[in-house]
Design a protein around this motif. Structure first.
Motif, short mmCIF file in Angstrom:
data_model
loop_
_atom_site.label_atom_id
_atom_site.label_comp_id
_atom_site.label_asym_id
_atom_site.label_seq_id
_atom_site.Cartn_x
_atom_site.Cartn_y
_atom_site.Cartn_z
N ASP A 62 -36.13 -38.13 42.47
CA ASP A 62 -36.11 -37.02 41.52
C ASP A 62 -36.87 -35.83 42.11
O ASP A 62 -38.08 -35.70 41.95
CB ASP A 62 -36.74 -37.46 40.20
CG ASP A 62 -36.57 -36.44 39.09
OD1 ASP A 62 -36.30 -35.26 39.41
OD2 ASP A 62 -36.74 -36.80 37.91
N ARG A 64 -36.56 -32.71 41.21
CA ARG A 64 -36.99 -31.78 40.17
C ARG A 64 -38.38 -32.16 39.66
O ARG A 64 -39.23 -31.29 39.44
CB ARG A 64 -36.00 -31.75 39.01
CG ARG A 64 -36.35 -30.66 37.98
CD ARG A 64 -35.39 -30.62 36.82
NE ARG A 64 -35.60 -31.74 35.90
CZ ARG A 64 -35.18 -31.75 34.63
NH1 ARG A 64 -34.51 -30.72 34.16
NH2 ARG A 64 -35.40 -32.80 33.86
N ARG A 67 -40.88 -30.93 42.06
CA ARG A 67 -41.08 -29.48 41.93
C ARG A 67 -41.94 -29.15 40.72
O ARG A 67 -42.78 -28.24 40.77
CB ARG A 67 -39.72 -28.77 41.84
CG ARG A 67 -38.93 -28.75 43.14
CD ARG A 67 -37.78 -27.78 43.06
NE ARG A 67 -36.81 -28.12 42.02
CZ ARG A 67 -35.77 -28.94 42.20
NH1 ARG A 67 -35.56 -29.49 43.39
NH2 ARG A 67 -34.92 -29.18 41.21
N ASN A 68 -41.73 -29.88 39.65
CA ASN A 68 -42.51 -29.61 38.44
C ASN A 68 -43.96 -30.07 38.59
O ASN A 68 -44.87 -29.45 38.04
CB ASN A 68 -41.84 -30.26 37.23
CG ASN A 68 -40.56 -29.52 36.85
OD1 ASN A 68 -40.54 -28.29 36.81
ND2 ASN A 68 -39.51 -30.25 36.59
#
Length: 363
Positions: A62, A64, A67-68
């Motif tokens: 994952d 994303r 990145r978060n």
């Protein structure tokens, strides 16, 4: 049966529970619909949760989520990091792993300076153990068992990444020096703490949640930095295996472990049970333990799942626990919903989801 859908739902629920306990009420989850993370505090409870998120992101690919996580750390750095101590070091573990993966030069400097402070400037006990310095108190001359997860793992990762083998050696040494004073040579269990101001283990309590940090931290050490320094590796493995062997006869029939491990009439405790289950499963999956340890781990995991309520709150978790001087102190700690209960349950659920072979009945 451990159905993947059920586990994913439980993991989402514990995430919601964590969010609500941290007072984050502006979204349906600590993870917003866009995936952003809305923890305000930089503390050890959040550090455990963030490490779990990072592990989950790596397992399922994952990007994303990574990145978060990166965005969360960037916001924290922009507003200013808190004073350095043992508990505030816990979020540095995930940060170091992210920084290494992305080769973030600015973060590399922060990791370097924090690790250098731990090794050179943080107060030490006799024999060079990390004094359990926290924001509430200095704890002069004290060794606590949760220090190994909160700080020693970070030092190992920082040293491995930044080509500072002496820091990796320091991480190993912290496991050895804590083992010397906290591991009971008779039972193999670990005491909650030790003080050099009086030379004793306080109540001589085999406190479950403290002991669980050892069950978690040893497999993580070898996974994160590898098996090094042959004699030290042998000793740490021996301490870990003696501990888990001692745990099995103390597990209650319903899969839980009691707050005081050798006192079965003390209150059962879910955060410790989650930590033990996680550590046993990690031990099996990484080859540190025989497959026979899977069954008690899965029995414990089932017990934890039954204690996650409809709102995602993990029940039967004892409140924050300072060093106690008698057994009644530990027995009288009340149960209350806590962020670390959510984090430890989440870590266990992530480990279950990581290993398909564990998703089965334990008859």
């Amino acid at each position: 049966m451990f159905d993947r859908t059920k586990l994913e739902k439980a993991l989402a629920g514990t995430a919601d529970g964590f969010r609500s306990l941290k007072g984050i009420n502006d979204a349906p989850s600590q993870l917003h619909e866009d995936g952003s993370i809305h923890f305000d505090e930089w503390d050890w409870e959040v550090g455990v949760g963030l490490y779990g998120f990072y592990k989950h992101a790596c397992i399922v690919g994952d990007e994303r989520m990574k990145r978060n996580l990166t965005s969360w750390y960037a916001a924290q750095i922009a507003r200013g990091l808190p004073p350095r101590q043992i508990n505030s070091t816990a979020p540095m573990l995930c940060m170091a792993l992210l920084a290494r993966e992305t080769n973030n030069e600015a973060w590399k400097q922060i990791v370097f300076e924090w690790a250098e402070w731990l090794v050179n400037d943080m107060p030490k006990t006799v024999d060079g153990g990390f004094q359990h310095l926290v924001k509430e108190r200095e704890n002069e001359g004290q060794l606590w068992d949760d220090t190994l997860f909160m700080a020693a793992l970070f030092i190992g990762v920082a040293g491995d990444w930044l080509d500072k083998p002496e820091w990796v050696e320091e991480a190993y040494y912290q496991f050895l020096v804590h083992g010397r004073y906290l591991s009971d040579p008779v039972t193999g269990l670990w005491y909650h703490g030790w003080t050099f101001l009086g030379h004793h283990n306080y109540a001589e309590a085999f406190w479950a949640r403290g002991t669980a940090w050892i069950t978690i931290a040893v497999p993580e050490l070898f996974e994160l930095v590898g098996e090094r320094y042959g004699p030290a590796t042998r000793q740490i493995k021996a301490l870990y295996r003696r501990q888990v062997e001692a745990l099995l006869p103390l597990q209650l029939a319903n899969g839980m472990w009691p707050t005081l491990l050798d006192q079965p009439d003390s209150p059962p405790e879910t955060s410790a049970t989650a930590g033990f289950a996680y550590g046993l499963l990690r031990g099996v999956r990484t080859g540190l333990l025989a497959s026979t340890y899977r069954r008690p781990a899965m029995l414990a995991a089932k017990a934890v799942l039954t204690r996650i309520d409809a709102a995602g709150i993990v029940q039967e978790v004892s409140d924050g626990t300072a060093m106690g001087h008698d057994f009644e102190f530990y027995r009288n700690i009340p149960n209350t919903p806590t962020p670390y209960g959510q984090a430890l349950a989440s870590l266990l659920l992530i480990e279950l989801l990581a290993a398909e072979e564990f998703l089965q009945d334990v008859a």
